[in-house]
Scaffold this motif. Structure first.
Motif, short mmCIF file in Angstrom:
data_model
loop_
_atom_site.label_atom_id
_atom_site.label_comp_id
_atom_site.label_asym_id
_atom_site.label_seq_id
_atom_site.Cartn_x
_atom_site.Cartn_y
_atom_site.Cartn_z
N HIS A 1 3.74 -18.18 -50.74
CA HIS A 1 4.14 -16.93 -51.37
C HIS A 1 5.14 -17.19 -52.48
O HIS A 1 5.96 -18.08 -52.40
CB HIS A 1 4.78 -15.99 -50.33
CG HIS A 1 3.89 -15.71 -49.17
ND1 HIS A 1 2.78 -14.92 -49.27
CD2 HIS A 1 3.95 -16.14 -47.90
CE1 HIS A 1 2.19 -14.85 -48.08
NE2 HIS A 1 2.88 -15.59 -47.24
N GLU B 1 7.86 -14.93 -55.03
CA GLU B 1 8.43 -13.64 -55.44
C GLU B 1 9.05 -13.85 -56.81
O GLU B 1 10.21 -14.22 -56.95
CB GLU B 1 9.51 -13.19 -54.43
CG GLU B 1 8.95 -12.81 -53.08
CD GLU B 1 8.15 -11.53 -53.10
OE1 GLU B 1 8.18 -10.82 -54.12
OE2 GLU B 1 7.47 -11.24 -52.11
N HIS C 1 -6.28 -1.08 -51.74
CA HIS C 1 -4.91 -0.59 -51.64
C HIS C 1 -4.60 0.55 -52.63
O HIS C 1 -3.66 1.29 -52.42
CB HIS C 1 -3.92 -1.73 -51.91
CG HIS C 1 -4.05 -2.90 -50.98
ND1 HIS C 1 -3.58 -2.88 -49.69
CD2 HIS C 1 -4.62 -4.13 -51.17
CE1 HIS C 1 -3.85 -4.04 -49.11
NE2 HIS C 1 -4.48 -4.82 -49.99
N ARG D 1 1.93 -7.25 -60.99
CA ARG D 1 3.04 -7.76 -60.19
C ARG D 1 3.67 -6.65 -59.36
O ARG D 1 4.07 -6.86 -58.21
CB ARG D 1 4.07 -8.42 -61.11
CG ARG D 1 3.59 -9.74 -61.73
CD ARG D 1 4.67 -10.37 -62.60
NE ARG D 1 5.85 -10.64 -61.80
CZ ARG D 1 7.08 -10.65 -62.29
NH1 ARG D 1 7.30 -10.34 -63.55
NH2 ARG D 1 8.09 -10.93 -61.50
N VAL E 1 1.24 -5.97 -56.46
CA VAL E 1 1.21 -7.09 -55.53
C VAL E 1 2.45 -7.09 -54.65
O VAL E 1 2.37 -7.31 -53.43
CB VAL E 1 1.08 -8.42 -56.30
CG1 VAL E 1 1.34 -9.62 -55.37
CG2 VAL E 1 -0.31 -8.54 -56.92
N ARG E 2 3.60 -6.79 -55.25
CA ARG E 2 4.83 -6.69 -54.45
C ARG E 2 4.77 -5.50 -53.49
O ARG E 2 5.17 -5.60 -52.33
CB ARG E 2 6.05 -6.56 -55.37
CG ARG E 2 6.48 -7.84 -56.06
CD ARG E 2 7.88 -7.69 -56.63
NE ARG E 2 7.98 -6.54 -57.54
CZ ARG E 2 7.78 -6.62 -58.84
NH1 ARG E 2 7.47 -7.79 -59.39
NH2 ARG E 2 7.90 -5.55 -59.61
N SER E 3 4.27 -4.39 -53.99
CA SER E 3 4.25 -3.17 -53.18
C SER E 3 3.36 -3.31 -51.95
O SER E 3 3.72 -2.85 -50.85
CB SER E 3 3.77 -1.98 -54.02
OG SER E 3 4.67 -1.72 -55.09
N GLY F 1 2.01 -6.34 -50.83
CA GLY F 1 2.09 -7.63 -50.16
C GLY F 1 0.76 -8.34 -50.05
O GLY F 1 0.41 -8.86 -48.98
N ASP G 1 -1.26 -11.18 -50.05
CA ASP G 1 -0.85 -12.58 -49.90
C ASP G 1 -1.45 -13.52 -50.94
O ASP G 1 -0.74 -14.32 -51.55
CB ASP G 1 -1.20 -13.09 -48.50
CG ASP G 1 -0.28 -12.51 -47.43
OD1 ASP G 1 0.74 -11.92 -47.81
OD2 ASP G 1 -0.58 -12.66 -46.23
N ARG H 1 0.03 -12.81 -54.33
CA ARG H 1 1.46 -13.07 -54.34
C ARG H 1 1.73 -14.57 -54.44
O ARG H 1 2.79 -15.00 -54.89
CB ARG H 1 2.10 -12.52 -53.07
CG ARG H 1 3.55 -12.13 -53.25
CD ARG H 1 4.05 -11.31 -52.09
NE ARG H 1 3.95 -11.98 -50.81
CZ ARG H 1 4.53 -11.56 -49.70
NH1 ARG H 1 5.25 -10.45 -49.73
NH2 ARG H 1 4.40 -12.21 -48.56
#
Length: 329
Positions: A6, A8, A268, A299, A302-304, A306, A308, A311
């Motif tokens: 992962h 971030e 999603h 981005r 993808v953060r919201s 998750g 994988d 990310r």
């Protein structure tokens, strides 16, 4: 680490400084033949915030003064010689001897890239003027120091400052700097074949946008890793990986990769969000928005959510966003 499962946002491979070799005149040092410099603002004011420079001026370091007579490359049979324009003094042996020792010593600096002065008979990367005995000249040479550097470190990202004015080449070079750093640190540690699978997975979209063919070939290499020795695997992967990234990414391949990523988000996103993201991809494809626009939205999602796989993709942030390189491609 970039090869972890992962990511971030952007993270450097380690806390050690990222060192870039550079022709000394590009940093504003007055070492040119005329006593001047060729200060490069991108290197000093942008990239310099993220790297440590290792300056080299081959002509000064072999003992030539500043100012000094100009030099040129002259083809002598199968050899290329470095000759003083005014005196006719041959500096070839001195330069070749210096280059071999200085380039070898650069191994201690663990460089992640090198920026050369274009057109220089010592530092030019390509298309340097080479004169024939008849006086005819052709742009088919490389500076003597640069040639030794590139032979010694064939995978090292090398660029000349003139080409860095092109936003696409600039972004590509910086991407390669950080990729080379991650690659070198991975293979210099106690790596495993399983770790290589993770490293390769994290760079799949990066490879796709540069060379779909290399993406497939490197995938096959990793899949059959147990069939060859560790040394062969390391050498082949590093060489093929860096060769792939040297190919400039295109708008079409970026567009394909962005649509590929959209597939991972479909379950999603609601219909309106999918339409918005598709519209941003199309704006990029049509030249109405830079690459950073759809990437920023990806981005966020993808953060919201998750996701994988996404990310873990270096493609989403291959270099520090503060460089703003994707604002111009």
């Amino acid at each position: 680490m970039a090869d972890s499962a992962h990511r971030e946002g952007f993270t450097a491979a380690s806390d050690a400084p990222i060192r870039i070799g550079v022709s000394s005149c590009l940093l504003g040092n007055e070492v040119r033949y005329d006593g001047g410099h060729k200060r490069n603002e991108f290197l000093l004011n942008t990239l310099g915030d993220f790297v440590e420079f290792v300056p080299v001026c081959p002509e000064v370091e072999i003992g030539l003064g500043t100012p000094r007579e100009t030099l040129r490359l002259v083809r002598d049979g199968g050899d290329v010689r470095l000759i003083g324009n005014d005196t006719g003094v041959d500096h070839t042996a001195a330069m070749n001897s210096f280059a071999a020792k200085r380039v070898a010593s650069l191994a201690r600096d663990q460089l992640s890239g090198y920026v050369l002065k274009k057109d220089s008979p010592s530092c030019g990367m390509e298309r340097v003027r080479v004169y024939r005995p008849s006086g005819i000249r052709a742009r088919d040479g490389a500076g003597l120091f640069a040639a030794v550097l590139m032979r010694r470190y064939p995978n090292l990202p090398v660029e000349e400052e003139g080409r860095l004015s092109d936003p696409h080449r600039r972004e590509n070079f910086v991407e390669r700097i950080f990729a080379y750093r991650r690659l070198r640190e991975f293979f210099s540690a106690r790596w495993t074949r399983g770790g290589l699978v993770q490293f390769h997975t994290a760079h799949k979209l990066t490879l796709m946008v540069h060379s779909p063919r290399a993406y497939r070939e490197l995938g096959r290499l990793v899949a059959t890793a147990k069939a060859i020795s560790r040394d062969q695997l390391s050498q082949r992967y590093q060489s093929d990986f860096m060769a792939a990234l040297k190919t400039l990414a295109t708008t079409a391949r970026h567009t394909n990769v962005l649509h590929h990523m959209l597939g991972y988000l479909r379950e999603h996103l609601d219909e309106a969000s999918r339409a918005e993201l598709s519209a941003l991809i199309d704006d990029y494809r049509r030249g109405l928005a830079p690459l950073v626009v759809p990437i920023t939205m990806f981005r966020h999602h993808v953060r919201s959510f998750g996701v994988d796989y996404l990310r873990g993709q270096v493609y989403l942030e291959p270099h520090p966003k503060e460089l703003m390189l994707r604002n111009h491609v």
